[in-house]
Write a protein that holds these residues in place. Structure first.
Motif, short mmCIF file in Angstrom:
data_model
loop_
_atom_site.label_atom_id
_atom_site.label_comp_id
_atom_site.label_asym_id
_atom_site.label_seq_id
_atom_site.Cartn_x
_atom_site.Cartn_y
_atom_site.Cartn_z
N ILE A 51 17.17 -3.28 -10.77
CA ILE A 51 18.00 -3.63 -11.93
C ILE A 51 17.90 -5.12 -12.22
O ILE A 51 17.80 -5.53 -13.38
CB ILE A 51 19.47 -3.21 -11.71
CG1 ILE A 51 19.59 -1.68 -11.74
CG2 ILE A 51 20.39 -3.85 -12.75
CD1 ILE A 51 20.94 -1.14 -11.32
N GLY A 52 17.88 -5.93 -11.19
CA GLY A 52 17.85 -7.38 -11.38
C GLY A 52 16.48 -7.97 -11.63
O GLY A 52 16.37 -9.08 -12.14
N SER A 53 15.43 -7.24 -11.30
CA SER A 53 14.10 -7.84 -11.39
C SER A 53 13.18 -7.23 -12.43
O SER A 53 12.16 -7.82 -12.78
CB SER A 53 13.40 -7.79 -10.02
OG SER A 53 13.21 -6.46 -9.60
N ILE A 54 13.51 -6.07 -12.95
CA ILE A 54 12.64 -5.42 -13.92
C ILE A 54 12.72 -6.14 -15.27
O ILE A 54 13.77 -6.67 -15.63
CB ILE A 54 12.98 -3.91 -14.05
CG1 ILE A 54 11.80 -3.14 -14.63
CG2 ILE A 54 14.23 -3.69 -14.87
CD1 ILE A 54 11.93 -1.63 -14.46
N ASP A 63 23.81 -4.68 -14.76
CA ASP A 63 24.62 -5.51 -13.88
C ASP A 63 24.01 -6.91 -13.85
O ASP A 63 22.89 -7.09 -13.38
CB ASP A 63 24.67 -4.93 -12.48
CG ASP A 63 25.75 -5.55 -11.63
OD1 ASP A 63 25.80 -6.80 -11.54
OD2 ASP A 63 26.56 -4.80 -11.06
N THR A 64 24.76 -7.90 -14.34
CA THR A 64 24.24 -9.26 -14.39
C THR A 64 24.18 -9.93 -13.02
O THR A 64 23.54 -10.95 -12.86
CB THR A 64 25.08 -10.13 -15.35
OG1 THR A 64 26.44 -10.13 -14.89
CG2 THR A 64 25.01 -9.61 -16.78
N LYS A 65 24.84 -9.35 -12.04
CA LYS A 65 24.83 -9.88 -10.68
C LYS A 65 24.02 -8.98 -9.74
O LYS A 65 24.26 -8.93 -8.53
CB LYS A 65 26.27 -10.01 -10.14
CG LYS A 65 27.12 -11.00 -10.90
CD LYS A 65 26.68 -12.41 -10.58
CE LYS A 65 27.61 -13.42 -11.22
NZ LYS A 65 27.10 -14.77 -11.06
N ALA A 66 23.07 -8.25 -10.30
CA ALA A 66 22.32 -7.26 -9.53
C ALA A 66 21.58 -7.88 -8.35
O ALA A 66 21.59 -7.31 -7.25
CB ALA A 66 21.35 -6.51 -10.44
N LEU A 67 20.96 -9.03 -8.55
CA LEU A 67 20.21 -9.63 -7.44
C LEU A 67 21.14 -10.08 -6.32
O LEU A 67 20.79 -9.96 -5.14
CB LEU A 67 19.34 -10.78 -7.94
CG LEU A 67 18.20 -10.39 -8.89
CD1 LEU A 67 17.42 -11.62 -9.31
CD2 LEU A 67 17.28 -9.36 -8.26
N ASP A 68 22.32 -10.55 -6.68
CA ASP A 68 23.31 -10.92 -5.66
C ASP A 68 23.72 -9.69 -4.85
O ASP A 68 23.85 -9.74 -3.62
CB ASP A 68 24.56 -11.53 -6.31
CG ASP A 68 24.26 -12.83 -7.04
OD1 ASP A 68 23.54 -13.67 -6.48
OD2 ASP A 68 24.76 -13.00 -8.16
N ILE A 96 11.48 -12.02 -1.24
CA ILE A 96 11.19 -11.91 -2.67
C ILE A 96 12.39 -12.34 -3.50
O ILE A 96 12.25 -13.04 -4.51
CB ILE A 96 10.74 -10.47 -3.04
CG1 ILE A 96 9.39 -10.17 -2.38
CG2 ILE A 96 10.66 -10.29 -4.55
CD1 ILE A 96 8.98 -8.70 -2.44
N LEU A 97 13.59 -11.93 -3.09
CA LEU A 97 14.79 -12.32 -3.82
C LEU A 97 14.93 -13.84 -3.87
O LEU A 97 15.29 -14.40 -4.91
CB LEU A 97 16.04 -11.71 -3.17
CG LEU A 97 16.29 -10.25 -3.47
CD1 LEU A 97 17.42 -9.72 -2.59
CD2 LEU A 97 16.61 -10.03 -4.94
N SER A 98 14.65 -14.49 -2.77
CA SER A 98 14.73 -15.94 -2.75
C SER A 98 13.75 -16.55 -3.76
O SER A 98 14.10 -17.47 -4.50
CB SER A 98 14.43 -16.46 -1.34
OG SER A 98 14.58 -17.85 -1.30
N LEU A 99 12.55 -16.00 -3.81
CA LEU A 99 11.55 -16.48 -4.78
C LEU A 99 11.99 -16.20 -6.22
O LEU A 99 11.76 -17.02 -7.11
CB LEU A 99 10.19 -15.84 -4.51
CG LEU A 99 9.52 -16.27 -3.22
CD1 LEU A 99 8.26 -15.44 -2.98
CD2 LEU A 99 9.19 -17.75 -3.25
N LEU A 100 12.62 -15.04 -6.46
CA LEU A 100 13.10 -14.74 -7.80
C LEU A 100 14.14 -15.75 -8.26
O LEU A 100 14.12 -16.20 -9.41
CB LEU A 100 13.68 -13.32 -7.86
CG LEU A 100 12.67 -12.17 -7.78
CD1 LEU A 100 13.39 -10.84 -7.66
CD2 LEU A 100 11.75 -12.18 -8.99
#
Length: 142
Positions: A51-54, A63-68, A96-100
């Motif tokens: 949801i956060g990366s697509i 969800d605007t906080k999906a990566l969190d 990967i999340l850190s890189l995003l």
């Protein structure tokens, strides 16, 4: 035999029905029978990661906080996954999340949104620090 909410979420996720997968996995973490399972938290991480990366705005808006939430789910997976079944995949996703977050910071900086860029850079650094702390506390190796 009825499927668990986690299994239903996996089915929806595989069908690329991310809105339904999100709803189902959010329900799963509220159920006593599922909230203590590493698999439930790993699936939650995968759903929120997508949801956060697509690159589709209708998916990102779920969800605007999906990566969190993905970050939290992967860390929770590591902490409760006594068999370490999901740990290697979690570590990969956390990196990967850190890189995003770092890349988002670069984009915001280039758009002269300096305060938001700083927040994103700090988030990337914070995630790396959390990864290291959580892994050390679990005595995991990369």
């Amino acid at each position: 035999l009825a499927q668990s909410k986690t299994e239903e979420a996996i089915t929806a996720f595989q069908a690329k029905d991310y809105a339904n997968a999100k709803t189902l996995i959010d329900q799963a973490i509220e159920l006593d029978a599922e909230k203590s399972l590493a698999k439930t938290w790993f699936v939650r991480g995968e759903v929120y990661y997508i949801i956060g990366s697509i690159d589709k705005s209708e998916v990102n808006q779920l969800d605007t906080k999906a990566l969190d939430k993905a970050l939290e789910a992967y860390i929770d997976t590591i902490l409760i996954d006594l068999d370490k079944e999901h740990n290697a995949n979690c570590v990969k996703r956390l990196k990967i999340l850190s890189l995003l977050f770092f890349n988002r910071g670069v984009e915001l900086f280039n758009e002269s949104k300096f305060a938001e860029a700083l927040d994103s850079f700090e988030k990337a650094l914070e995630e790396l620090e959390q990864i290291v702390a959580k892994l050390e506390s679990c005595e995991l190796t990369l």
